[in-house]
Design a protein around this motif. Structure first.
Motif, PDB file in Angstrom:
ATOM      1  N   SER A 158       1.816 -15.906  11.672  1.00 28.32           N
ATOM      2  CA  SER A 158       0.480 -15.678  11.099  1.00 28.32           C
ATOM      3  C   SER A 158       0.574 -15.422   9.598  1.00 28.32           C
ATOM      4  O   SER A 158      -0.289 -15.866   8.839  1.00 28.32           O
ATOM      5  N   GLU A 159       1.623 -14.707   9.184  1.00 24.33           N
ATOM      6  CA  GLU A 159       1.788 -14.474   7.732  1.00 24.33           C
ATOM      7  C   GLU A 159       1.947 -15.809   7.001  1.00 24.33           C
ATOM      8  O   GLU A 159       1.451 -15.994   5.891  1.00 24.33           O
ATOM      9  N   LYS A 160       2.628 -16.739   7.668  1.00 25.78           N
ATOM     10  CA  LYS A 160       2.826 -18.051   7.029  1.00 25.78           C
ATOM     11  C   LYS A 160       1.534 -18.865   7.060  1.00 25.78           C
ATOM     12  O   LYS A 160       1.213 -19.570   6.107  1.00 25.78           O
ATOM     13  N   VAL A 161       0.797 -18.754   8.157  1.00 28.69           N
ATOM     14  CA  VAL A 161      -0.490 -19.465   8.244  1.00 28.69           C
ATOM     15  C   VAL A 161      -1.443 -18.923   7.170  1.00 28.69           C
ATOM     16  O   VAL A 161      -2.087 -19.686   6.446  1.00 28.69           O
ATOM     17  N   VAL A 162      -1.491 -17.594   7.032  1.00 29.23           N
ATOM     18  CA  VAL A 162      -2.379 -16.994   6.022  1.00 29.23           C
ATOM     19  C   VAL A 162      -1.982 -17.504   4.636  1.00 29.23           C
ATOM     20  O   VAL A 162      -2.827 -17.949   3.846  1.00 29.23           O
ATOM     21  N   ARG A 174       3.058 -11.925   3.225  1.00 25.17           N
ATOM     22  CA  ARG A 174       3.604 -10.794   3.988  1.00 25.17           C
ATOM     23  C   ARG A 174       2.679  -9.588   3.865  1.00 25.17           C
ATOM     24  O   ARG A 174       2.189  -9.271   2.791  1.00 25.17           O
ATOM     25  N   ASN A 175       2.501  -8.907   5.010  1.00 28.59           N
ATOM     26  CA  ASN A 175       1.564  -7.784   5.052  1.00 28.59           C
ATOM     27  C   ASN A 175       2.104  -6.526   4.402  1.00 28.59           C
ATOM     28  O   ASN A 175       1.368  -5.704   3.911  1.00 28.59           O
ATOM     29  N   ASN A 176       3.428  -6.375   4.504  1.00 29.30           N
ATOM     30  CA  ASN A 176       4.035  -5.131   4.070  1.00 29.30           C
ATOM     31  C   ASN A 176       4.871  -5.423   2.827  1.00 29.30           C
ATOM     32  O   ASN A 176       5.687  -6.345   2.844  1.00 29.30           O
ATOM     33  N   PRO A 177       4.693  -4.672   1.745  1.00 30.97           N
ATOM     34  CA  PRO A 177       5.428  -4.997   0.509  1.00 30.97           C
ATOM     35  C   PRO A 177       6.880  -4.524   0.510  1.00 30.97           C
ATOM     36  O   PRO A 177       7.622  -4.775  -0.437  1.00 30.97           O
ATOM     37  N   HIS A 178       7.290  -3.802   1.556  1.00 29.99           N
ATOM     38  CA  HIS A 178       8.648  -3.227   1.558  1.00 29.99           C
ATOM     39  C   HIS A 178       9.561  -3.879   2.591  1.00 29.99           C
ATOM     40  O   HIS A 178      10.746  -4.052   2.362  1.00 29.99           O
ATOM     41  N   ARG A 179       9.019  -4.177   3.754  1.00 31.85           N
ATOM     42  CA  ARG A 179       9.854  -4.782   4.805  1.00 31.85           C
ATOM     43  C   ARG A 179       9.211  -6.078   5.257  1.00 31.85           C
ATOM     44  O   ARG A 179       7.994  -6.164   5.434  1.00 31.85           O
ATOM     45  N   GLY A 229      10.959  -7.020  -4.585  1.00 28.79           N
ATOM     46  CA  GLY A 229      10.940  -5.582  -4.321  1.00 28.79           C
ATOM     47  C   GLY A 229      11.094  -5.184  -2.860  1.00 28.79           C
ATOM     48  O   GLY A 229      11.051  -4.007  -2.523  1.00 28.79           O
ATOM     49  N   TYR A 230      11.251  -6.169  -1.971  1.00 27.91           N
ATOM     50  CA  TYR A 230      11.476  -5.817  -0.561  1.00 27.91           C
ATOM     51  C   TYR A 230      12.856  -5.179  -0.433  1.00 27.91           C
ATOM     52  O   TYR A 230      13.805  -5.615  -1.098  1.00 27.91           O
ATOM     53  N   THR A 231      12.955  -4.171   0.429  1.00 30.05           N
ATOM     54  CA  THR A 231      14.278  -3.563   0.638  1.00 30.05           C
ATOM     55  C   THR A 231      14.757  -3.739   2.078  1.00 30.05           C
ATOM     56  O   THR A 231      15.913  -3.500   2.373  1.00 30.05           O
ATOM     57  N   GLU A 232      13.844  -4.111   2.972  1.00 33.85           N
ATOM     58  CA  GLU A 232      14.242  -4.280   4.378  1.00 33.85           C
ATOM     59  C   GLU A 232      13.845  -5.667   4.875  1.00 33.85           C
ATOM     60  O   GLU A 232      12.708  -6.107   4.672  1.00 33.85           O
ATOM     61  N   SER A 245      18.750  12.291   8.978  1.00 33.52           N
ATOM     62  CA  SER A 245      18.668  10.824   9.004  1.00 33.52           C
ATOM     63  C   SER A 245      18.015  10.327   7.733  1.00 33.52           C
ATOM     64  O   SER A 245      17.085  10.961   7.223  1.00 33.52           O
ATOM     65  N   GLU A 246      18.458   9.149   7.289  1.00 33.05           N
ATOM     66  CA  GLU A 246      17.729   8.496   6.199  1.00 33.05           C
ATOM     67  C   GLU A 246      16.614   7.678   6.842  1.00 33.05           C
ATOM     68  O   GLU A 246      16.864   6.936   7.790  1.00 33.05           O
ATOM     69  N   VAL A 247      15.398   7.829   6.310  1.00 30.59           N
ATOM     70  CA  VAL A 247      14.281   7.038   6.839  1.00 30.59           C
ATOM     71  C   VAL A 247      13.629   6.259   5.710  1.00 30.59           C
ATOM     72  O   VAL A 247      13.678   6.674   4.552  1.00 30.59           O
ATOM     73  N   ILE A 248      13.042   5.111   6.073  1.00 27.57           N
ATOM     74  CA  ILE A 248      12.149   4.441   5.125  1.00 27.57           C
ATOM     75  C   ILE A 248      10.748   4.968   5.451  1.00 27.57           C
ATOM     76  O   ILE A 248      10.388   5.086   6.631  1.00 27.57           O
ATOM     77  N   VAL A 249       9.997   5.338   4.425  1.00 22.76           N
ATOM     78  CA  VAL A 249       8.677   5.926   4.659  1.00 22.76           C
ATOM     79  C   VAL A 249       7.686   4.796   4.930  1.00 22.76           C
ATOM     80  O   VAL A 249       7.519   3.894   4.109  1.00 22.76           O
ATOM     81  N   GLU A 250       7.063   4.845   6.099  1.00 19.57           N
ATOM     82  CA  GLU A 250       6.156   3.748   6.495  1.00 19.57           C
ATOM     83  C   GLU A 250       4.695   4.083   6.293  1.00 19.57           C
ATOM     84  O   GLU A 250       3.879   3.179   6.145  1.00 19.57           O
ATOM     85  N   ALA A 251       4.346   5.361   6.316  1.00 18.94           N
ATOM     86  CA  ALA A 251       2.922   5.718   6.200  1.00 18.94           C
ATOM     87  C   ALA A 251       2.792   7.206   5.935  1.00 18.94           C
ATOM     88  O   ALA A 251       3.747   7.975   6.120  1.00 18.94           O
TER      89      ALA A 251
END
Ligand code: SAM
Ligand code: SF4
Length: 509
Positions: A27-31, A208-213, A257-260, A451-457
């Motif tokens: 869907s990201e590609k279709v958009v 892509r919906n998310n700018p990080h992953r 700027g994506y890291t994941e 734990s190391e976490v990526i902050v999602e929200a």
């Protein structure tokens, strides 16, 4: 070819996605493709000229949802809105969708997405030509010219005798005999794929919906033909992208700027690099390691792995490359050798457990998750009990469990001894309850760890941040003093509480 929007006011589309991560990424590609063509994505069906559903047919329930959605919004057709069905249901049901939902104008399987712009131009042209002549549709000739650029597309012309002087026979089929007067004003366009297609949906226009992953598809389709599964029929044969193009996309994402990155495929570890000199072709483990070494990429995940193709080299890559996450999703489906055989999974319980042992012997603590199907035809109580003992033996970090759902075209359809639905539901409950106990016990091991976490929200209501660990665990956390990290940042969190499906903790400052 000119884009639709260049001929008039900007067209809008609404897209709803059902199903797996592959569909989300498609869907990201279709958009991206539609936006590049001048379309604008909108949030509601009411705002849209074109309403698209990217569908899933893995289980009957998912398929039915789409037809309910189409029925819910059917009345909007009177306002001139057009409906399109994309993805697995489109591929599986093909033109039958027009019978069940006559207001649908477009049906397109995933390997035809590259041609969506051409199909939409065709649809738009046909609409323009019908404007002002609702009871007497005009010639679709312009459209036919466009179609000659896209030989795999079929236009179903409701008025073949009146269009293009008989050319319809060479490019499409007539279906007007089944259609009522109002329906016959619709033009129907299908882009359905041959299972043997070599097409991959590679596009530079991915929204892509998310700018990080973000996701990267590395392999499409499936050749495994498990007895219960529609995927080989809906997504075509297995075909891998070149490692060079995957790495180029990974570098581009890192530059943005994506890291994941999450590498995607029905079976990522069946990956076969299709180009380059044999010595320079990468195995899946080599590709994984190479993506993990791209500067700026801090985390790489991959899903899904098939036990049959799961080699020790994947564990070695995880051990060697810090960016590769400590998590493997390895669907087992059943703990019984007899059921695994009937499912045509082509591995035994012992072989599955051997792969678990490889992971447990690795240097890092790899979280292991799985998929399980209960109530496959003929599954006895004793065979189901073997799945329960497998849960005990492996102690998975999480499972996704499903009641077997009979699917069209699949070999399991002809198996006898169907399990009644209430018995499937009972087995599912037993399985989930057992797994919940395992997760409660397992998650206690994290208490006091960092734990190391990526902050999602950030959840303002609870003044809590949502993070995800390398092991793919959700860690909700508070920040002492209130000033927490930004979404997309990486943070250290000490775990202070645990629940069956998540951990909770505090930011380490
Ligand atoms: N390729 C992956 C593999 O080999 O395990 C799985 C991909 S499939 C899209 C995701 C999951 O859906 C499967 O692992 C299976 O558990 C479940 N699934 C597939 N077909 C199913 C069916 N007919 N009924 C119930 N669950 C099904
Ligand atoms: Fe379906 Fe089996 Fe292919 Fe997975 S490996 S997509 S379960 S056929």
């Amino acid at each position: 070819m000119s884009g639709v929007a260049q001929r008039g006011p900007q067209k809008t589309f609404y897209l709803e996605t059902f199903g797996c991560q592959m569909n989300v990424h498609d869907s990201e590609k279709v958009v991206g493709t539609l936006v590049q063509q001048g379309y604008r994505q909108v949030e509601t069906v009411e705002q849209a000229d074109l309403i698209l559903y990217n569908t899933c047919s893995i289980r009957d329930k998912a398929e039915q949802k789409v037809f309910h959605r189409l029925a819910d919004y059917k009345k909007l057709q009177a306002q001139g809105k057009r409906f399109g069905v994309l993805g697995c249901v489109a591929q599986q049901e093909g033109e039958k969708i027009f019978e069940r939902a006559p207001h649908v104008s477009l049906v397109c399987g995933s390997a035809s997405y590259r041609r969506l712009p051409e199909m939409l131009v065709q649809l738009k042209n046909a609409q323009l030509e019908n404007v002002g002549a609702p009871s007497k549709p005009r010639s679709l000739r312009l459209g036919w010219e466009a179609m000659s650029l896209a030989p795999n597309l079929t236009v179903i012309d409701p008025h073949p005798a009146k269009t293009a002087q008989g050319r319809a026979a060479s490019v499409g089929e007539t279906r007007d005999s089944r259609l009522g007067t109002q329906d016959s004003q619709l033009v129907r366009i299908t882009g359905l794929d041959d299972r043997q297609t070599d097409e991959c949906f590679e596009t530079e226009f991915t929204a892509r919906n998310n700018p990080h992953r973000g996701y990267i598809t590395i392999i499409e389709g499936c050749d495994k033909f498990c007895a219960y599964c529609v995927v080989p029929f809906t997504r075509g044969k297995e075909r891998s992208r070149t490692s060079a193009s995957v790495l180029a996309e990974a570098r581009q994402m890192a530059d943005l700027g994506y890291t994941e990155i999450q590498l995607l495929g029905q079976n990522v570890n069946s990956y076969k690099d299709p180009a380059g000199k044999p010595a320079s072709r990468k195995s899946f483990a080599e590709l994984l390691a190479a993506v993990g070494e791209v500067t700026g990429i801090r985390r790489v995940r991959f899903t899904t792995s098939h036990p049959r193709d799961f080699g020790r080299d994947i564990v070695a890559a995880i051990d060697a490359v810090p960016a590769l996450c400590d998590h493997v999703h390895l669907p087992v489906q059943s703990g019984s050798d007899r059921v695994l055989g009937a499912m045509q999974r082509l591995y035994t319980r012992e072989q599955y457990l051997e792969r678990i042992a490889w992971m447990r012997a690795g240097r890092r603590e790899i979280a292991i998750t799985t998929d399980v199907i209960v109530g496959f035809p003929g599954e006895t109580e004793a065979e189901f009990a073997e799945t329960l003992t497998l849960l005990e033996e492996v102690r998975f970090d999480a499972i996704f469990s499903f009641k077997y759902s009979p699917r069209p075209n699949t070999p399991a359809l002809s198996l006898e001894d169907a399990i009644p639905d209430d018995e499937k539901a009972r087995r599912l409950d037993v399985l989930m309850a057992r797994q919940k106990e395992i997760q409660i016990a397992h998650n206690k091991n994290y208490l006091g760890s960092t734990s190391e976490v990526i902050v999602e929200a950030y959840n303002p209501g609870r003044n809590q941040w949502v993070g995800r660990s390398s092991q793919n665990k959700i860690v909700n956390f508070m920040a002492p003093g209130g000033a927490g990290p930004k979404v997309g940042a990486y943070a250290q969190v000490v775990v202070t509480a645990c629940f069956p499906n998540s951990l909770a903790g505090e930011l380490v400052v």
